[in-house]
Design a protein around this motif. Structure first.
Motif, PDB file in Angstrom:
ATOM      1  N   GLU A   5      29.893  50.513  61.137  1.00 34.65           N
ATOM      2  CA  GLU A   5      31.019  49.628  60.956  1.00 34.65           C
ATOM      3  C   GLU A   5      31.763  49.318  59.806  1.00 34.65           C
ATOM      4  OE1 GLU A   5      29.769  45.859  62.276  1.00 34.65           O
ATOM      5  OE2 GLU A   5      29.280  46.647  64.534  1.00 34.65           O
ATOM      6  N   LEU A  45      33.711  52.744  59.322  1.00 40.20           N
ATOM      7  CA  LEU A  45      34.941  52.675  60.052  1.00 40.20           C
ATOM      8  C   LEU A  45      36.031  51.934  59.552  1.00 40.20           C
ATOM      9  CD1 LEU A  45      33.374  52.983  63.696  1.00 40.20           C
ATOM     10  CD2 LEU A  45      34.279  54.711  62.553  1.00 40.20           C
ATOM     11  N   ARG A  78      34.804  53.124  67.317  1.00 36.42           N
ATOM     12  CA  ARG A  78      33.477  52.301  66.801  1.00 36.42           C
ATOM     13  C   ARG A  78      32.782  51.629  67.981  1.00 36.42           C
ATOM     14  NH1 ARG A  78      35.295  47.572  63.087  1.00 36.42           N
ATOM     15  NH2 ARG A  78      35.959  46.700  65.028  1.00 36.42           N
TER      16      ARG A  78
END
Length: 430
Positions: free
Chosen positions: A14, A17, A71
């Motif tokens: 995460e 991204l 994601r």
């Protein structure tokens, strides 16, 4: 541990991204800023610059949504792989308050409902019927126990009736130098008298040289049985007295058979065991031996099987004398171990000799009486002098014992040739 690693990898993805999205947005914004600066330098193109800015914002939004979708796909792939590979094992590392299991309530066992008929009164279900075979089995056990108890009591009653302990004391006190033979005789009597039902009569034959105590033993045994079973159930038969002539042997055999049958029938009525003693059996005629063989046969009726026959004779005395003189170094009749060895060696030889004389001896249990030593002869003198009222002077006893003839001393043993036969006559001369 696997859950913790999966959560760490997800958070890292995460972050990457977000950085990527922020980088692209910054790049777009920088590009748009440069374009805006260029368009500011050229005032005639203000409308075109606004439209390019709007297009950049739309493009940024599209990329943001694309990256966000990407994601989410990556997160789903990571969580699915972790669920497939991680083993379902309880560990304390990954426990959380939400994962605690809630205790379940125990299910109550439902009782069976008793179904009652629509009509009639309510009744409890009938109890299963108990088998009567159990009570029959208990009764059988009780009967067997009572029978065994009565049998044991009867054994004790039989032995007490004949007072074998008293007989044992009498024989050990009155008979000298023959303890092995006395123990053998008492063993036969105890085994036979322990019960009243037998498959054959008890036949015992005592053999030994003259003067060793055969007739004395017979008199003691007859006196004891007269006191316990009665005068009429004991017979002492002296061949030279009851049947001296050989010509009367057949008639004597018939009379003896009739007399024994009468005594046996009387003993059967009284539930007792009679005793028949035949002294000087070496002088018995063949007809008498034949009659006795028929009486002791197991083919007779039950009353003839419950009887004791005792034969006293000096048949085979030469074998006894020869054996004791040749083995005097290791032979001592006072010791039961030597006596058993003595009987074991001589019994087969003596039995072969007796069987050649008559078949009756095959039915008998043979007991042997050995020669008496000088010390035992002195005991005979001491007992006889006490009976006659003489003072038992040891010097006088040695003098009387020295007047008796003895075999040559062998191995430290000095055996009497006549035993205690002359003791009574010599004491009467005092």
């Amino acid at each position: 541990m696997s859950d913790q690693e999966s959560s760490t990898s997800t958070s890292q993805t995460e972050g990457e991204l977000d950085e990527e999205v922020e980088g692209e947005v910054d790049t777009e914004m920088e590009g748009e800023g440069e374009n805006d600066s260029k368009h500011r330098d050229s005032p005639p193109l203000q409308i075109s610059s606004f439209s390019s800015t709007l297009r950049a914002v739309i493009r940024i939004k599209q990329k943001y949504h694309a990256l966000k979708k990407r994601r989410q796909e990556v997160e789903g792939a990571l969580t699915g792989a972790t669920g497939r590979t991680s083993p379902k094992i309880f560990t304390f590392d990954g426990t959380t308050p939400t994962a605690l299991s809630v205790p379940q309530k125990k299910k109550r066992k439902r009782r069976r409902r008793v179904m009652y008929p629509n009509r009639g009164k309510r009744r409890a279900p009938p109890k299963p019927a108990r088998s009567r075979a159990k009570y029959c089995l208990y009764l059988l056990f009780a009967i067997v126990f009572v029978q065994v108890y009565n049998a044991i009591e009867n054994l004790d009653d039989h032995l007490l009736r004949y007072d074998l302990e008293g007989l044992d004391k009498t024989l050990r006190r009155e008979v000298f130098g023959q303890q092995g033979a006395v123990e053998g005789l008492l063993s036969h009597l105890k085994e036979y008298l322990s019960t009243y039902v037998h498959n054959k009569p008890l036949v015992v034959s005592l053999h030994g040289p003259s003067g060793v105590g055969k007739s004395h033993l017979g008199r003691l045994l007859a006196g004891h049985f007269r006191s316990v079973v009665g005068e009429t159930l004991v017979l002492q038969y002296y061949v030279l007295h009851h049947c001296p002539q050989e010509a009367d042997a057949l008639q004597c055999a018939r009379d003896l058979s009739a007399l024994i049958s009468e005594i046996v029938e009387r003993a059967e009525e009284e539930e007792k065991i009679p005793l028949f003693i035949f002294d000087e059996a070496e002088h018995m005629h063949g007809e008498i031996l034949d009659a006795l063989l028929q009486l002791v046969s197991s083919k007779q009726s039950n009353e003839y099987l419950n009887a004791i026959y005792l034969f006293l004779s000096n048949l085979g005395h030469s074998h006894v004398t020869k054996h004791m003189l040749h083995n005097s170094s290791s032979t001592s009749m006072a010791k039961s171990g030597h006596y058993s060895h003595f009987v074991k060696e001589l019994t087969p030889i003596l039995r072969n000799t007796l069987e050649k004389l008559h078949v009756l001896w095959t039915e008998a249990d043979i007991l042997l009486l050995g020669l008496l030593e000088k010390d035992q002869v002195m005991e005979c003198f001491l007992d006889e002098m006490t009976r006659e009222g003489f003072y038992p002077d040891h010097t006088n006893i040695e003098r009387l014992a020295g007047e008796i003839e003895y075999y040559p001393e062998v191995g430290g043993h000095e055996y009497s040739q006549t035993g205690c036969k002359q003791v009574v006559a010599k004491v009467n001369l005092l």
